[in-house]
Design an enzyme around this catalytic site. Sequence first.
Site, short mmCIF file in Angstrom:
data_model
loop_
_atom_site.label_atom_id
_atom_site.label_comp_id
_atom_site.label_asym_id
_atom_site.label_seq_id
_atom_site.Cartn_x
_atom_site.Cartn_y
_atom_site.Cartn_z
N HIS A 248 -7.58 11.55 15.84
CA HIS A 248 -7.10 10.26 15.34
C HIS A 248 -6.11 9.64 16.33
O HIS A 248 -6.01 8.42 16.44
CB HIS A 248 -6.45 10.44 13.97
N THR B 283 -1.53 -11.91 -1.97
CA THR B 283 -2.71 -11.05 -1.78
C THR B 283 -2.43 -9.85 -0.89
O THR B 283 -3.26 -8.93 -0.83
CB THR B 283 -3.83 -11.85 -1.10
N ASP C 43 7.11 -12.62 0.66
CA ASP C 43 7.32 -14.06 0.49
C ASP C 43 7.77 -14.27 -0.95
O ASP C 43 8.28 -13.35 -1.60
CB ASP C 43 6.09 -14.87 0.93
N HIS D 187 -4.61 8.88 9.31
CA HIS D 187 -5.63 8.64 10.35
C HIS D 187 -5.30 7.49 11.28
O HIS D 187 -5.70 7.51 12.45
CB HIS D 187 -7.00 8.39 9.69
N CYS E 269 2.97 -10.10 -0.25
CA CYS E 269 2.76 -11.51 -0.54
C CYS E 269 1.80 -11.58 -1.72
O CYS E 269 1.63 -10.58 -2.42
CB CYS E 269 2.28 -12.29 0.69
C1 RB5 Z 1 1.44 -18.01 -1.36
O1 RB5 Z 1 1.07 -18.87 -2.38
C2 RB5 Z 1 0.27 -17.14 -0.96
O2 RB5 Z 1 -0.64 -17.88 -0.22
C3 RB5 Z 1 0.77 -15.94 -0.19
O3 RB5 Z 1 1.64 -15.21 -0.99
C4 RB5 Z 1 -0.27 -14.93 0.27
O4 RB5 Z 1 -1.13 -14.57 -0.77
C5 RB5 Z 1 -1.00 -15.27 1.49
O5 RB5 Z 1 -1.78 -14.47 2.05
#
Ligand code: RB5
Length: 149
Positions: free
Chosen positions: A137, A71, A12, A102, A69
């Site tokens: 596995h 996180t 993203d 695995h 993204c």
């Molecule tokens: C975008 O701000 C953020 O929410 C996205 O990049 C991600 O971390 C979502 O899981």
Amino acid sequence: MSTEKTLVLSSDHADINLRRTIAAHAEAQGWVVTDIGPQTSESTHYPLHGEAAAKMVASGAARLGIVICGTGQGIMMAANKVKGIRCGVCHDTFSARMIRQHNDANMLSMGARVIGEGLALDIVDAFLSAEFEGGRHGTRVDMIKAMED
Ligand code: RB5
């Protein structure tokens, strides 16, 4: 077992530059990379990009996929909704290797707001260089696949 070096990348808006750095890094190792964007840092929706990359892996257009993204969590959740996808979030090299060996993971997700570029590239290397071990596995991965039917 296919060893074709085809890789799809998507993200993203959280960090398109990390994605591009990973693309160049993988290409330097002989991977044929399809970077499906986005091409700007304008705010977008991670489910769109996770799904698009996952569909390329599920269809066989790419053997492996890497998504990014903020996180790593949201885009992983989206990718895993596509049948045939096993995507794990990894912020350490051990996990990145193990999800291939695995779990036969075909996609890796990382959070650009969690780790730096150096570690991200090490994680990519661990993921791309490991292979599924099969055996017991395989039995367990087959149990995951059975849940999709
Ligand atoms: C975008 O701000 C953020 O929410 C996205 O990049 C991600 O971390 C979502 O899981």
